[in-house]
Structures are given as structure tokens and as C-alpha cells.
Design an enzyme around this catalytic site. Structure first.
Site, short mmCIF file in Angstrom:
data_model
loop_
_atom_site.label_atom_id
_atom_site.label_comp_id
_atom_site.label_asym_id
_atom_site.label_seq_id
_atom_site.Cartn_x
_atom_site.Cartn_y
_atom_site.Cartn_z
N GLY A 62 40.80 31.92 30.41
CA GLY A 62 40.75 31.94 31.86
C GLY A 62 39.66 31.01 32.40
O GLY A 62 39.33 29.98 31.80
N SER A 63 39.06 31.40 33.53
CA SER A 63 38.19 30.49 34.27
C SER A 63 36.87 30.17 33.59
O SER A 63 36.19 29.23 34.01
CB SER A 63 37.92 31.05 35.67
OG SER A 63 39.10 31.01 36.44
N VAL A 64 36.49 30.92 32.55
CA VAL A 64 35.31 30.51 31.77
C VAL A 64 35.52 29.10 31.22
O VAL A 64 34.59 28.31 31.11
CB VAL A 64 35.04 31.51 30.62
CG1 VAL A 64 34.01 30.96 29.64
CG2 VAL A 64 34.54 32.84 31.18
N LYS A 81 36.75 26.65 32.62
CA LYS A 81 36.47 25.61 33.62
C LYS A 81 35.14 24.92 33.35
O LYS A 81 34.94 23.77 33.75
CB LYS A 81 36.49 26.22 35.02
CG LYS A 81 37.89 26.56 35.50
CD LYS A 81 37.87 27.33 36.81
CE LYS A 81 39.31 27.66 37.25
NZ LYS A 81 39.37 28.64 38.35
N GLU A 90 37.01 36.36 40.77
CA GLU A 90 37.44 35.59 39.60
C GLU A 90 36.84 36.17 38.33
O GLU A 90 35.85 36.88 38.37
CB GLU A 90 37.01 34.13 39.77
CG GLU A 90 38.19 33.22 40.09
CD GLU A 90 39.17 33.07 38.94
OE1 GLU A 90 38.79 33.24 37.77
OE2 GLU A 90 40.34 32.80 39.19
#
Length: 746
Positions: free
Chosen positions: A326-328, A330, A746
Site C-alpha cells: 500500500g501507501s508505504v 510511495k 491513509e
């Protein structure tokens, strides 16, 4: 018969005799050659085996210690009970021995009597792994019955894990009945821990019976090596305590893990997996609900279900589980863009709330969009459409090149068994061949999988100047004389990004942890850098999520990185900012001061700092009031309230931390000192509402809030309290309440 005939007969007889002698000796010579040369070695072995009995003597298994020398696993003495039947004179003696030992060892008396009847044996094993208290009973029995020979106690070893609360059980693993490592470090380092067994050689006589004790020869065992871990027991305990609390608060169904790593050396300081087991009793299912459910199954299904449940509680999620980060992720995409110079902190992106790729519409978590924003803001907003645009600037080839460079293609090589590796996109069976849609969703950590250990190692590279280091759990292997047999140094695999890119990204992640999507993991004064992650598990649209938070500190000089990972939270919220970030914050708040990391407060943080409670016990009530007024603290009095009344006690005590404008309770007689109040429910409330509840109960509340304090009052809600609701405490007690920002999802 003539002389000539007689001579011929003698001559023939002599020839026959010579022939017989030659043939006979030839047969003997051939037989000797066969026995001594052809079959000699095998016959010698058979002769020795008939003359000698060889019994293995276990070596003492090496200990496992944390980085400070605290025992995590050790081998303690147990005993093998051996009978020497040849020494028993008659059945009466055998009967006495059988009856006595059957009660002490809880064995069948008839079986012992039969074993004691083997008159040819001086060494018959009766029972292994007997504890010291049972050994003492046997010694007392021998003394009571005046038995000098016939029963022998041979020292052996049994594995123990001395720490309570299943501490590090999944990491350590356990051993089997024969002392072999079956899981965890016990399995990974089994050869080093085991040592070399010794031998007890017993002679036999011509009848095949054992010879007495004086004909024995012992070859001593070489004890196993000790393992000195990089794990710190305090950090490990702190991780497990907070992880367990997070599981309960968020109703996590599929266990959880958290890892703390030295970003510069790769040393693992703590690795917690909850949903674990008692390493002293590993074959018992630790989850009582799961165990009860299995017991209701038909017998044909029960064994399979139990095996699966045991395998699950033994599995190390930190290294064996694949998940979409997931957004980690990014953070990694941002590192690619900065390093390739296709983006900088002020590059402009526009978010309409969605994007379309490959005929599919993919939304931002903010459905109405973030609008025009700089890249730094896009990271802090964890904006999917902005990272989609960044992915197109990076390109497919470079994306895969950096993905591989950060170590996601291969296992990390950590010294633990069962490590998995991530899975990347492939087109037509070719790994690394991405479609446009693959690139789009890969930029924000969807569609590809990594292990928690891979993710943390990559984040450590972002923090430490761009260097991918080799993670390890064992620092040293040491022999029983204290000599270092092997040591784990810092191993740098490669530099993935430049130190300049690393420094810039550290600052961006610090801002994100203070004011952006990562602010629920913020700890005042410690310059936290962090990023949240929320990913949907496969199959999609089943409502199953993984909530995570990954970060490091201090952002201006990174020392440690940590990843927190919850699998299938089923509570009020499943977002990483709500579920995982508070655990990250609580752990960092405890271990950073323990590691000696200096705090640097901002002006705003200094204004909100706790103060020390002044000491007023033993003074007059009038003086106590004056001192507390000067300190800006409120007070409440229990007992007589005359100005000259002596204050007998106070809560909080002198020198204890108290929130600014907090309440000090003063007691002026013995009876009032027994006063208690119940702690109210302080969770799922705003700061003002929780403060009101605490004040009404006569308690102090310490607000542990999200970020640097820029969230609006209505956007912050409490998720945990340090003292459980309903607990009776003294008025004035300080209760810490953790708040998270609701405007961060998030």
C-alpha cells in the site's frame, strides 16, 4: 610284491600326500586372505560391535542471549535413569527396585521388573528427561534401600525459555524431544547450538553380557556454541506489549508483527509476532477460541486442523508473509522520482480525485480530489493520482530497476528460516514486463507484494544515505570459553539512491509525520519520519485489509527504523493511520529515550510539556496552596482544611510528571488517604470531552495527540488509555490518553 612295486606305491603316496598338503594349505591361505584382507575390515567392525556397546552422550545445547547478555533460551540439566540389571542378585532385589521406581517415575511396575531381569546388561535406559526433583527422589530411594549399584543417573539436557509472556517465541523457535531445532533461530542455527555428542563405550564378555563399570570408557561431549543476538530484551518486550494492545483495540484476526532495525548496521533490535505461543509448550494451540473450535470437529478433521493451527502460530510473519504494502511504498516511488530528477519537492501535480488507466477508474482516498498541489504536499496527502503521474515520469524500465535495487526481487538473506520474497508484475510470464496499469497501481504499492522484512530494509536504505544493508539477528557465535567463533559485521549490498536524495526524502517524511498522513505516528521532540499504508487483501472486495506504518527516527540523523503491520483489523477502522500509527508512536516514545536519542522540542511543543510536581507533603496547607498556585497547578484537598493543617501526602508525588494546569490532590489525615476513584472510559472521545470526564473523576489526563498539534479539535479522537476503565486509583492519578487524527485515513 617286488621292491620296484613297493617303491612305486611309496612314490604315489608321497605325491598324493604332497598334493593334499598343497591343496590344504592353499585353501587355508585363500581363507586367510579372505578373512584378513578382503573381509578383514568388516569382521573387525563386527568383532568390536560384539565386544563393545557404544552409547551417545548428548552435548549441552548452547544458550541464546540478547545483546545485553539476558538469557532468552538455555539448556538445564535433566537426567536419564539407567538400570544395571547384571548387578541385581535376585528377583527380590528387582522387585524392590521395580516397585520403588514405578511410583517415582510413574511407570508400569511389571515393565520395570522385566527390564531389571536382563542379567547380561549393565546399561538399560528406563526413562529420559527426568527433572532434578525426581532425580533427588531416586537418590533418596537408593539411600533408603541401601542400593549402591543397579540404578544409575546419567546427566542430560532439556531446553527452557525463561521469559514470561511468550517473549520472542516465534523468533526463537523451539526444539524437539531429541533436542533438535524445529523452528526459528533454534532451527536456523541448529548445527552451531547442538555441539558434538560424546560417547560411552561399554565392554562385553564372551557371552555377550555387559562388563562392569570399570571397563567403561567415556569420550566427553563438546558443548554447543552460544548465540548472542542483536535483539534487545527491553525493545522486544515493548514491541510485544504494544502490539498485543493494538490487536485487542482493533480486533485483529490474522496476527500482527513489528520490527525494529538499526538503519546503519542492519541489526534487528526487536522482532515481535503476536498470535504466538509458549515455547516451553509449543505443541499446544495458544489461542483458546481456536483450540475450542478445533475440539468440536470430527476426529477425521481434527488432526489436520490442529496441524494447520500450529503451523500458523509458529510462522514468522515478519519474513514469511507476502502482502501488498500500500501507501508505504510511495516512499520508494518518491525516492525513484527524486533520484532520477524527474520531480522535486515543489513540482506541481493536479488531483481530480481519480484517474483512468486500462479502462479502469481508480480513486484517490479523497474522492473530491486534492486539486493543485506541490509534490511534498502530494506525499503528505498520500495522493494516488499524483503518484500515478509520477510513475509515468519514471517509466516502466526505471521503476523495475529501482524495485530490484531496493531488494524486493530477492530474499533479504536474514538469518531466519522460512523467508519468502516479493512478487512483481509479469506480462506473458516475463517478470519485470509491466503494463501501463501495472505501473499505475504499482506506484502506490498495489498489485505487487513484499515481505515486512523487505519493506523495512528498503525504508532503512532511504534513511541511511541510500545503502541497502544486510539485516541480521545473530551478532556473535561464542564458544563455552567465551571465544568469539563468528561475528556479524555491517554488510552493505549496494547504494540504491544518493545521500542527497536520502536527506531530502528524510525531511519530506519528517513533515509528513508532523503534519501529513503520518502524523498519528508522531512523537514530540523526536523528529519522527514516517508513512502509513492501507492495502486490501486478495481476493478484493472482501473487506479484508492490512494496516501498516513504517518510519524512522531521528529524521535529521536516522538511527532506527520500525514497521508495524496488522493483518485484518476488524474494529471501528482499518486504516494504517488509525490502527498501526498509534502502536508505532507508543513504541518509539519508550525506546528512543532508552536508546539515548536526544529530544529537540519546538517552541509549540515546549509550551505543552509536562511539568514536575512540586513537593508540598510535610508543609502546612497554606504553604502548599501557595506553592501550587505559583506552579500554575490546581489542587483538591481530602481531609480537614484548616490553614495550619499539615499535608500528609500528595498525588502525584514530588518530582512526578504532571500536565500543565494539572491537578494535585492533598491529603491532610490518614483516613482520607484511602480514598479511591474509578477510572472512566476515556476512549472514542474528543480531547475536550475526555478532559471533562477525567476532571469530573478527579484525575489528570495526559494528552498524547497526533502530529504537532495542528489537527482541529473535532478531527481528533481518543483510541486508548493507559489505565483500564473501571480501575480504582487515587484521585490525582495521571492517565495518558492516545488520540489520533480522524482527518487522516491513509
Amino acid at each position: 610284491m617286488t621292491k620296484e612295486t613297493t617303491a612305486r606305491m611309496w612314490k604315489r603316496s608321497l605325491i598324493v600326500l604332497i598334493a593334499l598338503v598343497v591343496v590344504g594349505f592353499s585353501i587355508i591361505i585363500v581363507r586367510l586372505i579372505q578373512l584378513q584382507i578382503i573381509d578383514g575390515e568388516e569382521l573387525q567392525k563386527r568383532a568390536v560391535s560384539q565386544q563393545l556397546a557404544d552409547t551417545s552422550i548428548n552435548a549441552e545445547r548452547g544458550s541464546i542471549l540478547d545483546c545485553n547478555g539476558n538469557l532468552m533460551a538455555e539448556s538445564a540439566s535433566v537426567w536419564t535413569v539407567v538400570l544395571e540389571p547384571a548387578y541385581f542378585k535376585n528377583d527380590a532385589e528387582r522387585s524392590i527396585v521395580a516397585k520403588g521406581l514405578s511410583k517415582i517415575l510413574d511407570l508400569d511396575e511389571t515393565m520395570i521388573f522385566e527390564k531389571a531381569g536382563n542379567e547380561k546388561s549393565y546399561y538399560t535406559v528406563l526413562k529420559r528427561k527426568v527433572e532434578s526433583d525426581i532425580k533427588d527422589e531416586i537418590i533418596a530411594f537408593k539411600k533408603e534401600q541401601s542400593i549402591s549399584v543397579g540404578i544409575r543417573l546419567v546427566e542430560d539436557y532439556k531446553r527452557y525459555y525463561p521469559n514470561d509472556n511468550n517473549l520472542a517465541s516465534v523468533l526463537l523457535g523451539f526444539t524437539g524431544m531429541d533436542g533438535q531445532g524445529l523452528e526459528g533461530l533454534e532451527k536456523q542455527y541448529d548445527n552451531e547450538l547442538t555441539g558434538v555428542p560424546g560417547r560411552l563405550v561399554t565392554a562385553k564378555n564372551a557371552q555377550g553380557a555387559d562388563m562392569p563399570y570399570e571397563y567403561e570408557q567415556m569420550v566427553p561431549a563438546r558443548n554447543g556454541y552460544d548465540l548472542k543476538l542483536s535483539i534487545d530484551k527491553f525493545i522486544q518486550y515493548t514491541l510485544e506489549r504494544n502490539l498485543e494492545e493494538g490487536i485487542q483495540n482493533n480486533q485483529v484476526e490474522q496476527r500482527a508483527t513489528a520490527i525494529v532495525m538499526d538503519v546503519n548496521t542492519g541489526a534487528i533490535l526487536g522482532m515481535a509476532i503476536k498470535g504466538d505461543f509458549d515455547p516451553n509448550d509449543p505443541f499446544t494451540i495458544a489461542d483458546p477460541l481456536k483450540s475450542a473450535k478445533i475440539n468440536t470437529l470430527p476426529e477425521a478433521e481434527k488432526a489436520v486442523a490442529k496441524s494447520e493451527a500450529l503451523g500458523e502460530q509458529w510462522r514468522n510473519k515478519a519474513v514469511a508473509d507476502n502482502y501488498e504494502p500500500g501507501s508505504v511504498f510511495k516512499v520508494i516511488t518518491a525516492a525513484m522520482g527524486l533520484e532520477e530528477n524527474v520531480v522535486n519537492e515543489q513540482s506541481s501535480f493536479y488531483c481530480p480525485g481519480f484517474f483512468r488507466e486500462g479502462g479502469i477508474t481508480i480513486h484517490c482516498h479523497k474522492r473530491d480530489g486534492h486539486g493543485q498541489q506541490a509534490f511534498l504536499k502530494a506525499l503528505c496527502n498520500s495522493c494516488n493520482p499524483s503518484f500515478y503521474e509520477l510513475g509515468k515520469l519514471i517509466g516502466k524500465e526505471k521503476f523495475y530497476e529501482y524495485y530490484s535495487g531496493f531488494g524486493f526481487i530477492n530474499q533479504t538473506g536474514i538469518d531466519l528460516p522460512g523467508e519468502a520474497k516479493g512478487q512483481f508484475f509479469n506480462t506473458n510470464g516475463v517478470e519485470g514486463a509491466l503494463t501501463n496499469l501495472d505501473l499505475a497501481i504499482g506506484t502506490f504499492g498495489q498489485g505487487l507484494t513484499v515481505t515486512p522484512m523487505q519493506m523495512l530494509t528498503a525504508i532503512a536504505a532511504v534513511a541511511n544515505g541510500g545503502y541497502l544493508v544486510q539485516p541480521h539477528v545473530v551478532d556473535q557465535i561464542v564458544d563455552d570459553k567465551g571465544n568469539i567463533v563468528k561475528a556479524s559485521g555491517t554488510e552493505i549490498k549496494r547504494q540504491v539512491i544518493s545521500e542527497d536524495t536520502s536527506k531530502r526524502l528524510c525531511e519530506m517524511l519528517r513533515i509528513n509525520a508532523e503534519k501529513g498522513s503520518g502524523k498519528n505516528g508522531y512523537v514530540p521532540g523526536y523528529r519522527i519520519a514516517g508513512k502509513t499504508g492501507t492495502s486490501e487483501k486478495n481476493p478484493k472486495r472482501q473487506g479484508l485489509y492490512i494496516a501498516s506504518y513504517c518510519g524512522f527516527a531521528p529524521a535529521d540523523n536516522p538511527q532506527i527504523a520500525m514497521l508495524v503491520f496488522y493483518d485484518e483489523p476488524k474494529g471501528q477502522n482499518y486504516y494504517g493511520s488509525y490502527v498501526a500509527a498509534p502502536t508505532f508512536r507508543n513504541v518509539m516514545k519508550d525506546i528512543l529515550p532508552y536508546l539515548g536519542v536526544e529530544r529537540k522540542f519546538s517552541d509549540t511543543e515546549l509550551k505543552n510539556q509536562d511539568t514536575q510536581t512540586p513537593g508540598v507533603a510535610g508543609t502546612s496547607l497554606a504553604d502548599a496552596k501557595r506553592n501550587l498556585d505559583q506552579a500554575g497547578l490546581a489542587y483538591r484537598i481530602y481531609g480537614p482544611q484548616g490553614e495550619n493543617q499539615t499535608v500528609l501526602s500528595q498525588v502525584p508525588e514530588q518530582g512526578k510528571a504532571i500536565p500543565k494546569d494539572g491537578l494535585v490532590v492533598l491529603y491532610t489525615d490518614e483516613e482520607s488517604m484511602n480514598t479511591t476513584v474509578k477510572v472512566p472510559k476515556l476512549t472514542q472521545l474528543t480531547i475536550s470531552r475526555a478532559s471533562e470526564e477525567a476532571a469530573y473523576a478527579g484525575l489528570n489526563i495526559r494528552v498524547s495527540s497526533a502530529g504537532s498539534g495542528d489537527s482541529s479539535e473535532s478531527a481528533v479522537i481518543s483510541v486508548s488509555q493507559s489505565i483500564e476503565e473501571g480501575t480504582k486509583v487515587s484521585p490525582g492519578t495521571v492517565v495518558e490518553v492516545v488520540f489520533v487524527a480522524q482527518d487522516t485515513i491513509e
